[in-house]
Design a protein around this motif. Structure first.
Motif, mmCIF file in Angstrom:
data_model
loop_
_atom_site.group_PDB
_atom_site.id
_atom_site.type_symbol
_atom_site.label_atom_id
_atom_site.label_comp_id
_atom_site.label_asym_id
_atom_site.label_seq_id
_atom_site.Cartn_x
_atom_site.Cartn_y
_atom_site.Cartn_z
ATOM 1 N N ASP A 96 -1.805 -14.220 24.859
ATOM 2 C CA ASP A 96 -1.627 -12.847 25.337
ATOM 3 C C ASP A 96 -0.642 -12.726 26.495
ATOM 4 O OD1 ASP A 96 -3.459 -11.749 23.426
ATOM 5 O OD2 ASP A 96 -5.075 -12.593 24.655
ATOM 6 N N SER A 97 0.279 -13.706 26.640
ATOM 7 C CA SER A 97 1.275 -13.638 27.716
ATOM 8 C C SER A 97 2.567 -12.953 27.273
ATOM 9 C CB SER A 97 1.588 -15.039 28.254
ATOM 10 O OG SER A 97 2.224 -15.837 27.260
ATOM 11 N N GLY A 98 2.738 -12.696 25.989
ATOM 12 C CA GLY A 98 3.962 -12.078 25.498
ATOM 13 C C GLY A 98 4.092 -10.627 25.933
ATOM 14 N N THR A 99 5.343 -10.219 26.242
ATOM 15 C CA THR A 99 5.614 -8.839 26.625
ATOM 16 C C THR A 99 6.723 -8.280 25.743
ATOM 17 O OG1 THR A 99 7.342 -9.335 28.248
ATOM 18 C CG2 THR A 99 5.050 -9.355 29.040
ATOM 19 N N GLY A 100 6.903 -6.967 25.802
ATOM 20 C CA GLY A 100 7.963 -6.322 25.033
ATOM 21 C C GLY A 100 7.799 -6.604 23.554
ATOM 22 N N GLU A 101 8.905 -6.931 22.893
ATOM 23 C CA GLU A 101 8.879 -7.213 21.457
ATOM 24 C C GLU A 101 8.270 -8.575 21.137
ATOM 25 O OE1 GLU A 101 12.632 -4.840 19.648
ATOM 26 O OE2 GLU A 101 13.146 -6.456 21.050
ATOM 27 N N LEU A 102 7.880 -9.329 22.172
ATOM 28 C CA LEU A 102 7.230 -10.631 21.964
ATOM 29 C C LEU A 102 5.722 -10.566 22.212
ATOM 30 C CD1 LEU A 102 9.953 -12.947 23.553
ATOM 31 C CD2 LEU A 102 9.638 -12.306 21.151
ATOM 32 N N THR A 103 5.180 -9.369 22.298
ATOM 33 C CA THR A 103 3.738 -9.198 22.452
ATOM 34 C C THR A 103 3.027 -9.813 21.248
ATOM 35 O OG1 THR A 103 4.033 -7.192 23.745
ATOM 36 C CG2 THR A 103 1.889 -7.476 22.671
ATOM 37 N N GLY A 104 1.995 -10.601 21.520
ATOM 38 C CA GLY A 104 1.241 -11.254 20.453
ATOM 39 C C GLY A 104 1.786 -12.608 20.040
ATOM 40 N N LEU A 105 2.870 -13.071 20.682
ATOM 41 C CA LEU A 105 3.474 -14.364 20.351
ATOM 42 C C LEU A 105 2.491 -15.504 20.592
ATOM 43 C CD1 LEU A 105 6.196 -15.950 19.740
ATOM 44 C CD2 LEU A 105 6.447 -16.087 22.231
ATOM 45 N N THR A 106 2.446 -16.446 19.649
ATOM 46 C CA THR A 106 1.700 -17.692 19.798
ATOM 47 C C THR A 106 2.611 -18.822 19.366
ATOM 48 O OG1 THR A 106 0.788 -17.599 17.553
ATOM 49 C CG2 THR A 106 -0.530 -16.588 19.313
ATOM 50 N N GLY A 107 2.312 -20.044 19.802
ATOM 51 C CA GLY A 107 3.102 -21.151 19.314
ATOM 52 C C GLY A 107 3.078 -22.382 20.184
ATOM 53 N N SER A 108 3.753 -23.417 19.670
ATOM 54 C CA SER A 108 3.889 -24.719 20.330
ATOM 55 C C SER A 108 5.363 -25.022 20.514
ATOM 56 C CB SER A 108 3.259 -25.823 19.483
ATOM 57 O OG SER A 108 1.887 -25.591 19.331
ATOM 58 N N PHE A 109 5.708 -25.587 21.666
ATOM 59 C CA PHE A 109 7.083 -25.838 22.075
ATOM 60 C C PHE A 109 7.234 -27.339 22.286
ATOM 61 C CE2 PHE A 109 10.679 -25.568 25.040
ATOM 62 C CZ PHE A 109 11.376 -24.461 24.605
ATOM 63 N N ALA A 110 8.030 -27.997 21.466
ATOM 64 C CA ALA A 110 8.255 -29.440 21.594
ATOM 65 C C ALA A 110 9.584 -29.680 22.304
ATOM 66 C CB ALA A 110 8.265 -30.108 20.220
ATOM 67 N N ILE A 111 9.594 -30.616 23.244
ATOM 68 C CA ILE A 111 10.779 -30.932 24.039
ATOM 69 C C ILE A 111 11.190 -32.375 23.793
ATOM 70 C CG2 ILE A 111 11.687 -31.188 26.385
ATOM 71 C CD1 ILE A 111 9.659 -29.013 27.240
ATOM 72 N N VAL A 112 12.494 -32.577 23.587
ATOM 73 C CA VAL A 112 13.055 -33.925 23.461
ATOM 74 C C VAL A 112 14.153 -34.049 24.508
ATOM 75 C CG1 VAL A 112 14.320 -35.514 21.967
ATOM 76 C CG2 VAL A 112 12.517 -34.068 21.008
ATOM 77 N N ASN A 113 14.147 -35.161 25.242
ATOM 78 C CA ASN A 113 15.185 -35.448 26.232
ATOM 79 C C ASN A 113 15.857 -36.748 25.821
ATOM 80 O OD1 ASN A 113 16.812 -35.940 28.419
ATOM 81 N ND2 ASN A 113 15.173 -35.900 29.937
ATOM 82 N N GLU A 114 17.054 -36.625 25.267
ATOM 83 C CA GLU A 114 17.812 -37.812 24.847
ATOM 84 C C GLU A 114 19.131 -37.838 25.583
ATOM 85 O OE1 GLU A 114 18.198 -37.722 20.605
ATOM 86 O OE2 GLU A 114 16.125 -38.323 20.278
ATOM 87 N N GLY A 115 19.334 -38.893 26.367
ATOM 88 C CA GLY A 115 20.576 -39.039 27.103
ATOM 89 C C GLY A 115 20.825 -37.909 28.086
ATOM 90 N N GLY A 116 19.758 -37.345 28.643
ATOM 91 C CA GLY A 116 19.889 -36.264 29.602
ATOM 92 C C GLY A 116 20.080 -34.895 28.979
ATOM 93 N N VAL A 117 20.099 -34.804 27.639
ATOM 94 C CA VAL A 117 20.231 -33.520 26.952
ATOM 95 C C VAL A 117 18.846 -33.099 26.459
ATOM 96 C CG1 VAL A 117 21.254 -32.293 24.993
ATOM 97 C CG2 VAL A 117 22.599 -33.996 26.257
ATOM 98 N N HIS A 118 18.410 -31.915 26.906
ATOM 99 C CA HIS A 118 17.109 -31.387 26.492
ATOM 100 C C HIS A 118 17.282 -30.513 25.258
ATOM 101 C CE1 HIS A 118 16.201 -32.259 30.752
ATOM 102 N NE2 HIS A 118 14.973 -32.465 30.300
#
Length: 133
Positions: A96-118
């Motif tokens: 329930d943190s989404g605002t505006g047109e992103l109200t209701g957003l859910t999901g998972s965010f995966a991060i990869v850091n290879e050679g200093g590039v995210h």
């Protein structure tokens, strides 16, 4: 229906004061490009241990921008652990943190850091009528 956004981001770190020498605090500013574009502002707390390669961090990260053509903001919660060099990271949209047109957003965010590039892979859902078809 689950959708996927991919892209890259850059970070800038600013040390913050802490009342405890054991706990580190940082402000993190992000510039995000790709299927999600915008800015992020996070506060992070971290701790290292006496065992090399063992540490932990948590962060609250407010993202403001555009996702799949929809404008708004949302909050990510980060939970990262290093266990003698073996890392795990969970980053999820705060309910329930989404605002505006992103109200209701859910999901998972995966991060990869290879050679200093995210880079990121964001698997997300928006309520019916919110996501483009």
């Amino acid at each position: 229906m689950t959708r996927r956004a991919i892209g890259t981001f850059t970070t800038a770190f600013e040390p913050l004061t802490s009342d405890d020498d054991f706990i580190g605090r940082l402000r993190v500013r992000k510039t995000i490009d790709g299927d999600l574009t915008g800015e992020g502002l996070a506060e992070m707390m971290s701790v290292g241990t006496a065992v090399e390669g063992s540490a932990g961090y948590v962060a609250i990260d407010r993202i403001t921008g555009t996702l799949d053509g929809r404008a708004g903001s949302f909050v990510l919660q980060h939970f990262g652990l290093m266990d003698r060099g073996a890392g795990t990271l969970t980053v999820r949209v705060v309910p329930d943190s989404g605002t505006g047109e992103l109200t209701g957003l859910t999901g998972s965010f995966a991060i990869v850091n290879e050679g200093g590039v995210h880079s990121y892979t964001f698997d997300y859902e928006l309520p019916t009528g919110s996501a483009s078809t």
